[in-house]
Design a protein around this motif. Sequence first.
Motif, PDB file in Angstrom:
ATOM      1  N   GLU A   1       0.854  -1.180   0.000  1.00  0.00           N
ATOM      2  CA  GLU A   1       0.000   0.000   0.000  1.00  0.00           C
ATOM      3  C   GLU A   1       0.896   1.238   0.000  1.00  0.00           C
ATOM      4  O   GLU A   1       1.874   1.297   0.754  1.00  0.00           O
ATOM      5  N   PRO A   2       0.582   2.235  -0.829  1.00  0.00           N
ATOM      6  CA  PRO A   2       1.401   3.448  -0.858  1.00  0.00           C
ATOM      7  C   PRO A   2       1.372   4.169   0.481  1.00  0.00           C
ATOM      8  O   PRO A   2       0.394   4.110   1.229  1.00  0.00           O
ATOM      9  N   SER A   3       2.442   4.858   0.782  1.00  0.00           N
ATOM     10  CA  SER A   3       2.537   5.605   2.036  1.00  0.00           C
ATOM     11  C   SER A   3       1.604   6.814   2.004  1.00  0.00           C
ATOM     12  O   SER A   3       1.109   7.211   0.942  1.00  0.00           O
ATOM     13  N   ARG A   4       1.379   7.398   3.177  1.00  0.00           N
ATOM     14  CA  ARG A   4       0.520   8.581   3.247  1.00  0.00           C
ATOM     15  C   ARG A   4       1.119   9.730   2.441  1.00  0.00           C
ATOM     16  O   ARG A   4       0.394  10.487   1.799  1.00  0.00           O
ATOM     17  N   GLY A   5       2.435   9.848   2.471  1.00  0.00           N
ATOM     18  CA  GLY A   5       3.093  10.910   1.712  1.00  0.00           C
ATOM     19  C   GLY A   5       2.907  10.736   0.213  1.00  0.00           C
ATOM     20  O   GLY A   5       2.653  11.709  -0.510  1.00  0.00           O
ATOM     21  N   ALA A   6       3.018   9.498  -0.253  1.00  0.00           N
ATOM     22  CA  ALA A   6       2.828   9.231  -1.680  1.00  0.00           C
ATOM     23  C   ALA A   6       1.384   9.494  -2.082  1.00  0.00           C
ATOM     24  O   ALA A   6       1.114  10.044  -3.153  1.00  0.00           O
ATOM     25  N   LYS A   7       0.441   9.120  -1.206  1.00  0.00           N
ATOM     26  CA  LYS A   7      -0.972   9.384  -1.501  1.00  0.00           C
ATOM     27  C   LYS A   7      -1.245  10.888  -1.538  1.00  0.00           C
ATOM     28  O   LYS A   7      -1.984  11.375  -2.397  1.00  0.00           O
ATOM     29  N   ALA A   8      -0.639  11.626  -0.608  1.00  0.00           N
ATOM     30  CA  ALA A   8      -0.805  13.082  -0.584  1.00  0.00           C
ATOM     31  C   ALA A   8      -0.211  13.706  -1.839  1.00  0.00           C
ATOM     32  O   ALA A   8      -0.809  14.608  -2.444  1.00  0.00           O
TER      33      ALA A   8
ATOM     34  N   GLN B   1      -0.984  16.286  -7.068  1.00  0.00           N
ATOM     35  CA  GLN B   1      -0.737  16.230  -8.502  1.00  0.00           C
ATOM     36  C   GLN B   1      -2.059  16.248  -9.277  1.00  0.00           C
ATOM     37  O   GLN B   1      -2.192  16.957 -10.275  1.00  0.00           O
ATOM     38  N   ARG B   2      -3.057  15.481  -8.828  1.00  0.00           N
ATOM     39  CA  ARG B   2      -4.360  15.477  -9.493  1.00  0.00           C
ATOM     40  C   ARG B   2      -5.026  16.853  -9.424  1.00  0.00           C
ATOM     41  O   ARG B   2      -5.602  17.328 -10.408  1.00  0.00           O
ATOM     42  N   GLU B   3      -4.941  17.509  -8.253  1.00  0.00           N
ATOM     43  CA  GLU B   3      -5.539  18.832  -8.102  1.00  0.00           C
ATOM     44  C   GLU B   3      -4.866  19.848  -9.023  1.00  0.00           C
ATOM     45  O   GLU B   3      -5.543  20.673  -9.636  1.00  0.00           O
ATOM     46  N   GLU B   4      -3.536  19.794  -9.133  1.00  0.00           N
ATOM     47  CA  GLU B   4      -2.822  20.724 -10.007  1.00  0.00           C
ATOM     48  C   GLU B   4      -3.173  20.481 -11.474  1.00  0.00           C
ATOM     49  O   GLU B   4      -3.342  21.439 -12.242  1.00  0.00           O
ATOM     50  N   GLU B   5      -3.290  19.228 -11.874  1.00  0.00           N
ATOM     51  CA  GLU B   5      -3.666  18.929 -13.256  1.00  0.00           C
ATOM     52  C   GLU B   5      -5.066  19.440 -13.556  1.00  0.00           C
ATOM     53  O   GLU B   5      -5.320  19.982 -14.641  1.00  0.00           O
ATOM     54  N   GLU B   6      -5.989  19.287 -12.609  1.00  0.00           N
ATOM     55  CA  GLU B   6      -7.355  19.779 -12.779  1.00  0.00           C
ATOM     56  C   GLU B   6      -7.365  21.299 -12.889  1.00  0.00           C
ATOM     57  O   GLU B   6      -8.054  21.877 -13.730  1.00  0.00           O
TER      58      GLU B   6
END
Length: 111
Positions: A77-84, A89-94
């Motif tokens: 499972e990805p770490s909390r930092g990687a998820k953040a 990244q998704r918010e910036e792309e949007e």
Amino acid sequence: MAGNHGFSGVYEQGDQINYGRSSVANEDKHHTMNVEGYRPKDQNKTMNKMLDEDIQDEVAERYKHDPTYRATMHGNEPSRGAKADAEIQREEEELLRRKKEKTESMPGKKM
């Protein structure tokens, strides 16, 4: 009746490999090698090598752009930092997509 069927030259690691002319021609477009004139055995080895390179390039590209991919690739499972990081990244792309839509709809914009 168990065992391999066909010519031994088209087997590698127990799997039969047959590439059609269209797939060979398609790979020629993406690589600098022209394998159409190779013998079938050599053609299959070269095609496998080119396809492996394509897969490695795709994985390397995902490593660069998806912070959670490395962990999921290894079954973790990805770490909390990687998820953040992925969320940011998704918010910036949007945000960039919305900005681009606004500027493209502006009257008098030169293309």
